[in-house]
Design an enzyme around this catalytic site. Structure first.
Site, PDB file in Angstrom:
ATOM      1  N   ASP B 135       0.720  -1.174   0.031  1.00 27.23           N
ATOM      2  CA  ASP B 135      -0.025  -0.001   0.110  1.00 27.23           C
ATOM      3  C   ASP B 135       0.849   1.220   0.164  1.00 27.23           C
ATOM      4  O   ASP B 135       0.433   2.137  -0.650  1.00 27.23           O
ATOM      5  CB  ASP B 135      -0.860  -0.078   1.231  1.00 27.23           C
ATOM      6  CG  ASP B 135      -1.774   1.145   1.162  1.00 27.23           C
ATOM      7  OD1 ASP B 135      -1.646   2.199   1.825  1.00 27.23           O
ATOM      8  OD2 ASP B 135      -3.238   0.902   0.702  1.00 27.23           O
ATOM      9  N   TRP B 164      -5.400   1.698  -0.389  1.00 24.37           N
ATOM     10  CA  TRP B 164      -5.587   0.839  -1.610  1.00 24.37           C
ATOM     11  C   TRP B 164      -5.789  -0.761  -1.102  1.00 24.37           C
ATOM     12  O   TRP B 164      -6.268  -1.525  -1.792  1.00 24.37           O
ATOM     13  CB  TRP B 164      -4.349   1.158  -2.204  1.00 24.37           C
ATOM     14  CG  TRP B 164      -3.873   2.558  -2.486  1.00 24.37           C
ATOM     15  CD1 TRP B 164      -2.871   3.191  -2.068  1.00 24.37           C
ATOM     16  CD2 TRP B 164      -4.781   3.293  -3.211  1.00 24.37           C
ATOM     17  NE1 TRP B 164      -2.911   4.488  -2.426  1.00 24.37           N
ATOM     18  CE2 TRP B 164      -4.316   4.850  -3.206  1.00 24.37           C
ATOM     19  CE3 TRP B 164      -5.987   3.273  -3.826  1.00 24.37           C
ATOM     20  CZ2 TRP B 164      -4.665   5.935  -3.752  1.00 24.37           C
ATOM     21  CZ3 TRP B 164      -6.518   4.415  -4.169  1.00 24.37           C
ATOM     22  CH2 TRP B 164      -6.097   5.754  -4.237  1.00 24.37           C
ATOM     23  N   ASP B 165      -5.165  -1.107   0.010  1.00 27.75           N
ATOM     24  CA  ASP B 165      -5.430  -2.229   0.614  1.00 27.75           C
ATOM     25  C   ASP B 165      -6.901  -2.449   0.694  1.00 27.75           C
ATOM     26  O   ASP B 165      -7.476  -3.702   0.441  1.00 27.75           O
ATOM     27  CB  ASP B 165      -4.640  -2.485   1.829  1.00 27.75           C
ATOM     28  CG  ASP B 165      -3.198  -2.917   1.543  1.00 27.75           C
ATOM     29  OD1 ASP B 165      -2.748  -3.735   0.745  1.00 27.75           O
ATOM     30  OD2 ASP B 165      -2.607  -2.868   2.698  1.00 27.75           O
ATOM     31  N   MET B 166      -7.323  -1.522   1.260  1.00 30.86           N
ATOM     32  CA  MET B 166      -8.923  -1.708   1.747  1.00 30.86           C
ATOM     33  C   MET B 166      -9.691  -1.593   0.411  1.00 30.86           C
ATOM     34  O   MET B 166     -10.806  -2.775   0.649  1.00 30.86           O
ATOM     35  CB  MET B 166      -9.248  -0.717   2.929  1.00 30.86           C
ATOM     36  CG  MET B 166      -8.640  -0.758   4.028  1.00 30.86           C
ATOM     37  SD  MET B 166      -8.865   0.657   5.102  1.00 30.86           S
ATOM     38  CE  MET B 166     -10.652   0.452   5.312  1.00 30.86           C
ATOM     39  N   GLY B 169      -9.491  -5.213  -1.089  1.00 26.51           N
ATOM     40  CA  GLY B 169     -10.094  -6.176  -0.269  1.00 26.51           C
ATOM     41  C   GLY B 169     -11.559  -6.147  -0.590  1.00 26.51           C
ATOM     42  O   GLY B 169     -12.374  -7.129  -0.757  1.00 26.51           O
TER      43      GLY B 169
END
Lengths: 409, 409
Positions: B135, B164-166, B169
């Site tokens: 991220d 960006w990770d979230m 996901g």
């Protein structure tokens, strides 16, 4: 013609701003037929900045790609009747409604349900307590603005990116697909509700930030560009660029030492201080000392050399780029990347636009479609979805109930 | 027992860090049976900060709630065989695999597919060019760090939230549901690919930021807490709090003027300067002048009075809160909000945890479940999913191929 993985699914969207439009666009770019209805002249977001020189909204075009548009007088009874009919049209592909409009009065869930029992409606709301809220106000409440900034900073600083809107749009797409799956198994529709504050507070809790306070009494503070609980830092290069370097696993750390040739220096540090730098918590605790050792290596080298050395050793790193640098220097943000396509957006011009970030091996990538012009598909939607004959459509135009495209090229 | 909307769906998850675990948790909190497999002792993220005083990961617990856990020696042939069998188990509820592990060797898609033809696998990757990325490095490339900060700021500033990770996901959850829908219609499985850089660059393009440069030659700069293209600003109060006030629609603007009683002052400004402040672009252009007029009104009043006045008039506003203030003063972040529940997390303690932000009217809210302890469900998974008899499971333990929970309370 390529058809997307969601082809056959139709969503009626009544929306403005980012969250709900992005929810619809996410599904449209996977092949769903997403019909956005707007008041004649456009909704609250029709003229949001950035605008093209002739006054058309680049913003609106960005969040509504690949949809169809119908313009209807939403203040009139016959106009509302048309929208209700679109939302509750029969057939298994229909009966999906995505909105951030208030679901009151003629748009009340029970009213829609009385016309189609298995309707699925998803309502994106502001604050969970019913107050008005937008991304920027929600963000203020989360706590993140107080840790966004250099460690010297005292003032809260909002995020320039509407994160909560974007997460809500994604969650809405997930919720709609889950409910449609359930309906296909049980014939039951439903109302799904989603508040922007819940999206944001959920993220605070999931990140362990609140638990850390409740369990350890420790409130996270600003770390600038350091990564909390691991090693990550930004460095200046000899040619005045900045890069981000990350070592969140033992392997990433070892690669960084290999690439910079500073292994022995760090062995000395570890022995002198009796610490184990292969432990990421230790790297976080000693991040200032680590940075002091690494800094000169980067400052002595130009970006090109650094890039070669780090990439050769598989270090996890990246160059800080301005938006201009991103779109001119980074091939991942270009047509070399099949997610991107240069499109012509009527009324605005040609630019690089993005399709879905999801690549499905069963389906070719859908071409990136521009946003519709407001009312571009009014007639075809009335004919196709509601089965209205030409003369009825003509009368709706004559009566000012619906309208077709009018825009400035 | 309440069952969620995705009950009957099982996902095998091989993951670390945030994106893939959040994808799995999103589905688990909607009722899917999500089985996370980890190497014996845990994966790369098992000991990530924040940690409880006895060394257990609050971080890991946050992203893995409501899943089941199996611990397997992933370096052994028999261990890999068990994982492959879990991923490719027969039945319409099985055959879903979510991962950010490299899909190479024994985890290669074609290898899995040779065991179950209609397997659906979703692979979350770093950079679209194959480079390692997380991220914090992806964010450096997006351009956002150069507009994150006060207008005086020159240095790039990363986001403290792994956006960006979230988003990845969430996108993974959407992608998996879309593919499962397609499989239920066609019996076809597939590989879905998703790169973190694509998630991020997609957001830059959708926001109109790159198009604005390409069309107007205008690169967005830091606006601090001002909202780009509309009016939004933060104000200090007499009792030293800060609040965020937003007027992105004409109605929000009118409410703000009503609440502050500054209507006539703004009419004067409009007349003197010959401007139309009901136009949001004009409000953005004149934001400094607007702020100058509003500022004293807030500085002269305490938060309580401001709150009453603004809320009475339905202004869109919010108080800036630290994380501590959020969890102690805001009832939306408490069990008053049904999304939240106080849970006991073994090895860590009791704290407020969040369920799904999606509320489905067909289903009662699922109780918020803690994360599993590593290996907590090893035996029941082997028995239930693979149908292994007790003596076979015992042998796997004896051979060190699988392991049960061991943790520090």
């Amino acid at each position: 013609m390529s058809r997307g993985i969601l082809s056959g699914m139709r969503i009626i969207e009544g929306s403005a701003f980012i969250a709900a439009p992005l929810g619809g666009m996410t599904l449209a770019q996977m092949g769903a037929d997403v019909i956005r209805f707007d008041n004649i002249g456009g909704g609250l977001d029709a003229k949001r900045a950035p605008l093209s020189k002739n006054g058309n909204s680049i913003y609106w075009a960005g969040w509504n790609k690949g949809k169809r548009s119908i313009m209807i007088d939403l203040n009139s009874e016959p106009g509302r009747e048309i929208v209700s009919q679109l939302i509750t049209a029969p057939g298994k592909d229909n009966g999906l409604f995505l909105t951030n409009l208030p679901m009151r009065g003629w748009l009340e869930y029970e009213t829609l349900r009385s016309r189609r029992d298995d309707i699925i409606a998803i309502s994106i709301e502001g604050s969970s307590d019913g107050r008005s809220a937008v991304d920027y106000t929600v963000n203020a409440a989360t706590g993140f603005p107080y840790i966004n900034g250099p460690s010297s900073s005292q003032s809260p600083l909002n995020n320039p990116l509407p994160v909560w809107d974007m997460l809500a749009g994604n969650a809405a797409a997930t919720g709609l697909l889950a409910a449609e799956r359930y309906r296909s198994q049980t014939n039951k529709g439903q109302l799904i509700r989603l508040a922007l504050t819940d999206i944001a507070f959920n993220a605070v809790a999931n990140s362990g930030i609140s638990a850390e306070i409740q369990i350890n009494g420790n409130e996270r503070t600003n770390n600038g560009n350091d990564i909390y609980g691991a090693y990550g830092h930004d460095f200046a290069t000899a040619d005045d660029r900045r890069i981000m370097v990350v070592a969140i696993s033992r392997r990433m750390w070892e690669k960084l030492l290999e690439a910079t040739g500073l292994n022995t220096t760090f062995i000395e540090l570890s022995e002198n201080k009796n610490i184990d730098l292969t432990n990421e918590q230790v790297r976080f605790d000693w991040r200032k000392e680590i940075t002091k050792i690494l800094e000169p290596w980067f400052l002595e080298r130009k970006l090109k050399e650094i890039s070669e050395q780090l990439s050769e050793h598989g270090v996890c790193w990246e160059t800080f780029q301005t938006f201009s640098q991103l779109i001119t220097e980074d091939s991942r943000f270009s047509e070399d990347n099949e997610m991107f396509e240069n499109i012509y957006q009527p009324g605005i011009g040609s630019y690089l636009a993005s399709g879905s970030p999801l690549n499905f091996s069963t389906h070719e990538r859908l071409p990136v479609q521009p946003a519709p012009m407001l009312g571009q598909h009014t007639n075809e939607i009335l004919a196709e979805v509601l089965g209205l004959p030409d003369h009825s459509i003509a009368k709706l135009h004559d009566d000012g109930i619906v309208s077709e495209t009018s825009y400035t090229e």
